[in-house]
Design an enzyme around this catalytic site. Structure first.
Site, PDB file in Angstrom:
ATOM      1  N   SER A  64       0.846  -1.120  -0.120  1.00 16.85           N
ATOM      2  CA  SER A  64      -0.185   0.007   0.011  1.00 16.85           C
ATOM      3  C   SER A  64       0.916   1.226   0.123  1.00 16.85           C
ATOM      4  O   SER A  64       2.040   1.280   0.434  1.00 16.85           O
ATOM      5  CB  SER A  64      -1.070  -0.007   1.093  1.00 16.85           C
TER       6      SER A  64
HETATM    7  N1  SAM Z   1      -0.800  -5.056   4.187  1.00 19.44           N
HETATM    8  C1  SAM Z   1      -0.169  -5.241   2.818  1.00 19.44           C
HETATM    9  C2  SAM Z   1       1.338  -4.585   2.641  1.00 19.44           C
HETATM   10  O1  SAM Z   1       1.759  -3.913   3.927  1.00 19.44           O
HETATM   11  O2  SAM Z   1       2.387  -4.709   1.738  1.00 19.44           O
HETATM   12  C3  SAM Z   1      -1.014  -4.567   1.844  1.00 19.44           C
HETATM   13  C4  SAM Z   1      -1.234  -5.742   0.989  1.00 19.44           C
HETATM   14  S1  SAM Z   1      -2.123  -5.709  -0.393  1.00 19.44           S
HETATM   15  C5  SAM Z   1      -2.881  -4.114  -0.559  1.00 19.44           C
HETATM   16  C6  SAM Z   1      -3.584  -6.540   0.093  1.00 19.44           C
HETATM   17  C7  SAM Z   1      -3.264  -8.185   0.358  1.00 19.44           C
HETATM   18  O3  SAM Z   1      -4.460  -8.676   0.707  1.00 19.44           O
HETATM   19  C8  SAM Z   1      -2.677  -9.095  -0.816  1.00 19.44           C
HETATM   20  O4  SAM Z   1      -1.709  -9.542  -0.560  1.00 19.44           O
HETATM   21  C9  SAM Z   1      -3.769  -9.955  -1.034  1.00 19.44           C
HETATM   22  O5  SAM Z   1      -3.267 -11.328  -1.345  1.00 19.44           O
HETATM   23  C10 SAM Z   1      -4.509 -10.081   0.389  1.00 19.44           C
HETATM   24  N2  SAM Z   1      -5.813 -10.759   0.629  1.00 19.44           N
HETATM   25  C11 SAM Z   1      -7.053 -10.537  -0.305  1.00 19.44           C
HETATM   26  N3  SAM Z   1      -7.821 -11.217   0.171  1.00 19.44           N
HETATM   27  C12 SAM Z   1      -7.674 -11.895   1.567  1.00 19.44           C
HETATM   28  C13 SAM Z   1      -8.299 -12.780   2.175  1.00 19.44           C
HETATM   29  N4  SAM Z   1      -9.246 -13.403   2.141  1.00 19.44           N
HETATM   30  N5  SAM Z   1      -7.253 -13.263   3.087  1.00 19.44           N
HETATM   31  C14 SAM Z   1      -6.016 -12.724   3.308  1.00 19.44           C
HETATM   32  N6  SAM Z   1      -5.467 -12.088   2.494  1.00 19.44           N
HETATM   33  C15 SAM Z   1      -6.137 -11.468   1.441  1.00 19.44           C
END
Ligand code: SAM
Length: 215
Positions: A64
């Protein structure tokens, strides 16, 4: 991995721009100042690490934008020893910021490669973050209740499992939107098992929250 005076200087500049955008929680600011964001981005792209933009990581996901991390962290206002669940470990940067702020952090990621890579980095940085590979829309029942839950992917609605796993008085921060392209940041404060306060903030654009109680 090296954190040079140049990297530190770039973080000072980043903090100036975050302050200008309304970030004023000193705990959050100190964490961003102290944590090298370039460790969470592929080495060949590390010169992008201190621009206030999201950036591609593995598996088509993103780390992000620093402002988004700062804004969500400020909304959740981590306190020492808060038990916080993060959904969407991704690069691990947001979980590391929460941990440096003093929280006891649990984080769930659904994509294998991101789960493993972030785990390795947490170990290298000696951060005590508990992680799980799985569908975060269902929360982490064995570890519940949580004081706070932070979702870092865009949801179509608030997953009931996450509300249920929040303590009374707990806070849930989650981007919610009718399409997977745009969301409003929402903060929910749980008053009882049936009552809660909802606050709605600005528009954001997250990758979709995919799962049983997501998209
Ligand atoms: N917090 C992260 C960082 O600091 O890099 C941001 C990551 S990105 C914006 C969102 C993440 O959510 C992705 O890696 C995606 O694979 C994960 N994601 C999406 N749906 C999910 C779920 N149901 N359970 C766990 N992770 C999930």
């Amino acid at each position: 991995m090296q954190d040079t005076p140049r990297h530190k200087g770039l973080r000072v500049k980043l903090i100036e721009s975050l302050r200008n955008k309304g970030i004023n929680n000193e705990n959050v600011i100190q964490a961003i100042l102290n944590l090298p964001r370039h460790y969470f981005i592929a080495k060949e792209f590390e010169h992008f690490a201190y621009q206030d933009t999201p950036f591609a990581i593995d598996a088509g996901q993103t780390i992000s934008q620093p402002f988004t991390v700062a804004f969500q962290t400020q909304l959740i206002n981590p306190q020492n020893n808060d038990k916080i669940l993060e959904i969407g470990t991704g690069s691990g940067y947001q979980a590391a910021i929460l941990s440096i702020c003093g929280a006891s952090v649990f984080s769930i990621e659904r994509i294998d490669v991101l789960h493993h890579k972030s785990n390795k980095l947490f170990k290298h940085l000696a951060l005590n973050i508990k992680t799980k590979l799985g569908d975060g829309t269902l929360g982490w029942k064995e570890e519940a209740p949580f004081d706070k839950i932070l979702v870092t992917a865009g949801a179509p609605k608030v997953p009931p499992a996450l509300f249920n796993q929040l303590s009374i008085g707990g806070i849930l921060v989650i981007p919610v939107g009718k399409t997977s392209e745009s969301q409003k940041m929402v903060r929910i404060t749980k008053k009882s098992n049936k009552n809660y306060i909802t606050e709605i903030f600005d528009n954001f654009s997250f990758v979709p929250l995919i799962g049983e109680q997501g998209w």
